[in-house]
Design a protein around this motif. Structure first.
Motif, PDB file in Angstrom:
ATOM      1  N   ILE A  96     -29.375   3.594 -29.586  1.00 46.00           N
ATOM      2  CA  ILE A  96     -30.820   3.415 -29.530  1.00 46.00           C
ATOM      3  C   ILE A  96     -31.576   4.666 -28.860  1.00 46.00           C
ATOM      4  N   LEU A 100     -39.692   7.646 -27.707  1.00 45.94           N
ATOM      5  CA  LEU A 100     -40.184   7.406 -28.956  1.00 45.94           C
ATOM      6  C   LEU A 100     -41.669   7.784 -28.830  1.00 45.94           C
ATOM      7  N   VAL A 105     -37.867   5.112 -23.335  1.00 44.64           N
ATOM      8  CA  VAL A 105     -37.441   3.858 -23.628  1.00 44.64           C
ATOM      9  C   VAL A 105     -36.629   3.222 -22.561  1.00 44.64           C
ATOM     10  N   LYS A 241     -42.690   2.782 -36.390  1.00 46.46           N
ATOM     11  CA  LYS A 241     -41.432   2.886 -35.569  1.00 46.46           C
ATOM     12  C   LYS A 241     -40.748   2.006 -34.428  1.00 46.46           C
ATOM     13  N   GLU A 244     -38.851  -0.209 -36.494  1.00 44.21           N
ATOM     14  CA  GLU A 244     -37.582   0.067 -36.322  1.00 44.21           C
ATOM     15  C   GLU A 244     -36.514   0.306 -35.053  1.00 44.21           C
ATOM     16  N   LEU A 245     -37.200   0.415 -34.178  1.00 45.13           N
ATOM     17  CA  LEU A 245     -36.569   0.372 -32.714  1.00 45.13           C
ATOM     18  C   LEU A 245     -36.041  -0.867 -32.551  1.00 45.13           C
ATOM     19  N   SER A 246     -36.842  -1.901 -32.501  1.00 45.75           N
ATOM     20  CA  SER A 246     -36.893  -3.393 -32.406  1.00 45.75           C
ATOM     21  C   SER A 246     -35.742  -3.891 -33.031  1.00 45.75           C
ATOM     22  N   SER A 248     -33.122  -2.060 -34.832  1.00 45.88           N
ATOM     23  CA  SER A 248     -31.917  -1.719 -34.405  1.00 45.88           C
ATOM     24  C   SER A 248     -31.330  -1.902 -33.134  1.00 45.88           C
ATOM     25  N   TYR A 249     -32.271  -2.305 -32.156  1.00 49.08           N
ATOM     26  CA  TYR A 249     -31.752  -2.758 -30.918  1.00 49.08           C
ATOM     27  C   TYR A 249     -31.406  -4.395 -30.868  1.00 49.08           C
TER      28      TYR A 249
END
Length: 268
Positions: A96, A100, A105, A241, A244-246, A248-249
């Motif tokens: 992660i 960003l 983060v 983005k 995408e972050l959420s 992946s996490y």
């Protein structure tokens, strides 16, 4: 995670009797022998005998623990071993990101915080990944046995944007739109997120603080506030983005849950 994973998980408990016997080491000849024995004894059915045999042979063959497993535990541990491997292969981001678009983060369990300082302001974005996964309703490819996916699973959390200046906070609660033009947005824009609520307060937030719904404020004011968020770095591109972050996490947290479930089930 994807559609096949959840469908497989739901269907993994539906076992054929003969598949169950193979997992306990009973051959077809042994099964026929049990059938014959059952016909000669006091109406003991072959199913009852197979179940009895299975309960006597539930030691785990996967080498993950020393003590005996129940049949359900054994099947669960075996499935999770394969599932964890498949989910790790499906992960798009192995790590992660710690930053960003200028936002630092921070991760704390299911909570995610992004923060940056600009001049005399602090801009803080917060969200929680629980219950945020949604799937595309329209399949992108033909569904077959070799390609059973029904759509990409994406995490689209409701998020807050707080602009802190001194002792005051201007707060926005935002959510991702199901379609363009939702949440009070002008129909001429294709905003992927909208403002659900706006508030302004001093000190700590409480239920006493007044908040107004984004859908009832003046349309032109709404657009100006969306422009304001964009200037603070919360644009459509940034929101993509954020998804995408959420995603992946959330996927990483899901894999960790599977690993914890496997460890909990195998240890006795």
């Amino acid at each position: 995670m994807n559609g096949i994973v959840r469908n497989t998980l739901r269907s993994s408990v539906i076992r054929n009797l003969f598949s169950s016997t193979s997992s306990t080491g009973i051959t077809n000849n042994q099964l026929r022998t049990l059938w014959n024995v059952g016909s000669r004894q006091a109406q003991i059915t072959p199913i009852a005998l197979v179940k009895s045999y299975a309960h006597q042979n539930t030691s785990c063959s996967c080498g993950c623990c020393r003590s005996a497993h129940t049949k359900a535990e054994k099947e669960l541990v075996e499935f999770l071993a394969e599932e964890i491997i498949a989910e790790k292969k499906a992960q798009k981001l192995k790590t992660i990101p710690t930053e960003l678009d200028g936002f630092k983060v921070s991760l704390d369990g299911a909570d995610v915080t992004l923060e940056k300082k600009v001049d005399n302001e602090t801009i803080r974005i917060s969200f929680n990944i629980n219950h945020t996964v949604d799937s595309d309703s329209t399949p992108q490819v033909e569904i077959t046995d070799d390609n059973p996916d029904i759509g990409d699973m994406k995490s689209k959390p409701t998020f807050t944007v707080d602009v802190l200046r001194g002792n005051q906070t201007l707060g926005f609660t935002c959510s991702f739109n199901n379609e363009a033009g939702a949440s009070g947005a002008n129909d001429s824009y294709d905003d992927i997120f909208g403002i659900d609520e706006i508030t302004l307060y001093s000190g700590e937030h409480s239920d006493k603080v007044y908040a107004v719904a984004g859908e009832i404020i003046d349309g032109y004011l709404y657009d100006l506030l969306m422009n304001y968020l964009e200037e603070k770095g919360v644009s459509n591109e940034f929101a993509e983005k954020l998804i995408e972050l959420s995603t992946s996490y959330e996927h990483t947290a899901y894999v960790s849950l599977l690993e914890g479930l496997s460890k909990f089930t195998s240890e006795k």
